[in-house]
Design a protein around this motif. Structure first.
Motif, short mmCIF file in Angstrom:
data_model
loop_
_atom_site.label_atom_id
_atom_site.label_comp_id
_atom_site.label_asym_id
_atom_site.label_seq_id
_atom_site.Cartn_x
_atom_site.Cartn_y
_atom_site.Cartn_z
N HIS A 92 0.86 -1.18 0.00
CA HIS A 92 0.00 0.00 0.00
C HIS A 92 0.90 1.23 0.00
N GLY A 93 0.66 2.14 -0.92
CA GLY A 93 1.46 3.35 -1.01
C GLY A 93 0.94 4.49 -0.16
N PRO A 94 1.32 5.71 -0.53
CA PRO A 94 1.03 6.88 0.29
C PRO A 94 -0.45 7.12 0.54
N ASN A 95 -0.72 7.52 1.76
CA ASN A 95 -2.04 7.92 2.25
C ASN A 95 -3.01 6.77 2.46
N ILE A 131 1.88 -7.93 4.18
CA ILE A 131 1.38 -6.61 3.78
C ILE A 131 2.32 -5.54 4.30
N PHE A 132 2.57 -4.54 3.44
CA PHE A 132 3.49 -3.45 3.75
C PHE A 132 2.84 -2.15 3.30
N GLN A 133 2.95 -1.12 4.12
CA GLN A 133 2.46 0.20 3.75
C GLN A 133 3.55 1.23 4.03
N SER A 134 3.73 2.15 3.09
CA SER A 134 4.66 3.24 3.30
C SER A 134 4.22 4.48 2.54
N ASN A 135 4.50 5.61 3.13
CA ASN A 135 4.27 6.89 2.46
C ASN A 135 5.54 7.37 1.77
N HIS A 136 6.58 6.55 1.76
CA HIS A 136 7.89 6.95 1.26
C HIS A 136 8.30 6.14 0.04
N GLU A 137 8.59 6.83 -1.03
CA GLU A 137 8.94 6.19 -2.30
C GLU A 137 10.12 5.23 -2.15
N GLY A 138 11.17 5.66 -1.49
CA GLY A 138 12.35 4.82 -1.34
C GLY A 138 12.07 3.54 -0.59
#
Length: 143
Positions: free
Chosen positions: A9-12, A49-56
Motif C-alpha cells: 500500500h502506497g502513500p495515504n 502486507i506493507f504500507q509506506s508513504n515513502h517512495e524509497g
C-alpha cells in the motif's frame, strides 16, 4: 510449496476509512489487511502486507521481494502517476506484479488516468473498491 505474495500500500492508504470516504470507502486499512490475508489464505497463499508513504521504502521492499515472494500486488497511490523509480523497480524484479486501485483512476482527475507503472505490471484492476484487492489475490493464486 505455498506461494507467497506481498501486498504494498502506497502513500495515504494508512488513512483509509478517514480519507475521502466517498472515494475510498469507510473500511480501515487494518480491516482491509485482515480481509486480504483471509482471502489469500482461502486461495492457499501466504501473504505479507506493507504500507509506506515513502517512495524509497516502497522501492526497497520491491527489490527485496524479488527473492522472497512469488508475486506482488501494489497500490502505489499517487506514485502511480509519476514515479518512474517505482516503475523501474517493478520492471527489474521479474516476478508478477498486479496494480490495484480502489477508485476508478480513469474516471477521476485527468492526471490520475495516466499510470506509469501499468506497462510493467502483469495487469491492473481499478474502480471496484476493495474488491480490486480481492480479485488481485485471486489472480495471483491462478498465475
Amino acid at each position: 510449496m505455498i506461494k507467497k505474495i506481498l501486498v504494498i500500500h502506497g502513500p495515504n492508504l494508512n488513512l483509509l476509512g478517514e480519507r475521502e470516504p466517498g472515494v475510498y470507502g469507510n473500511m480501515s486499512i487494518d480491516t482491509l489487511n485482515s480481509n486480504i490475508i483471509d482471502r489469500a489464505r482461502e486461495q492457499g497463499l501466504e501473504c505479507e502486507i506493507f504500507q509506506s508513504n515513502h517512495e524509497g521504502a516502497i522501492i526497497d521492499k520491491l527489490h527485496a521481494a524479488r527473492t522472497a515472494f512469488d508475486g506482488v500486488i501494489i497500490n502505489a497511490g499517487a506514485y502511480t502517476h509519476y514515479s518512474y523509480a517505482i516503475r523501474d523497480a517493478i520492471a527489474a524484479i521479474k516476478i508478477p506484479v498486479i496494480e490495484v486501485h480502489i477508485s476508478n483512476i480513469d474516471a477521476r482527475e485527468e492526471f490520475r488516468a495516466n499510470s506509469v507503472i501499468a506497462p510493467v505490471c502483469r495487469g491492473s484492476i481499478c474502480g471496484l473498491g476493495f474488491l480490486s484487492y480481492y480479485l488481485a489475490v485471486q489472480a495471483m493464486a491462478e498465475l
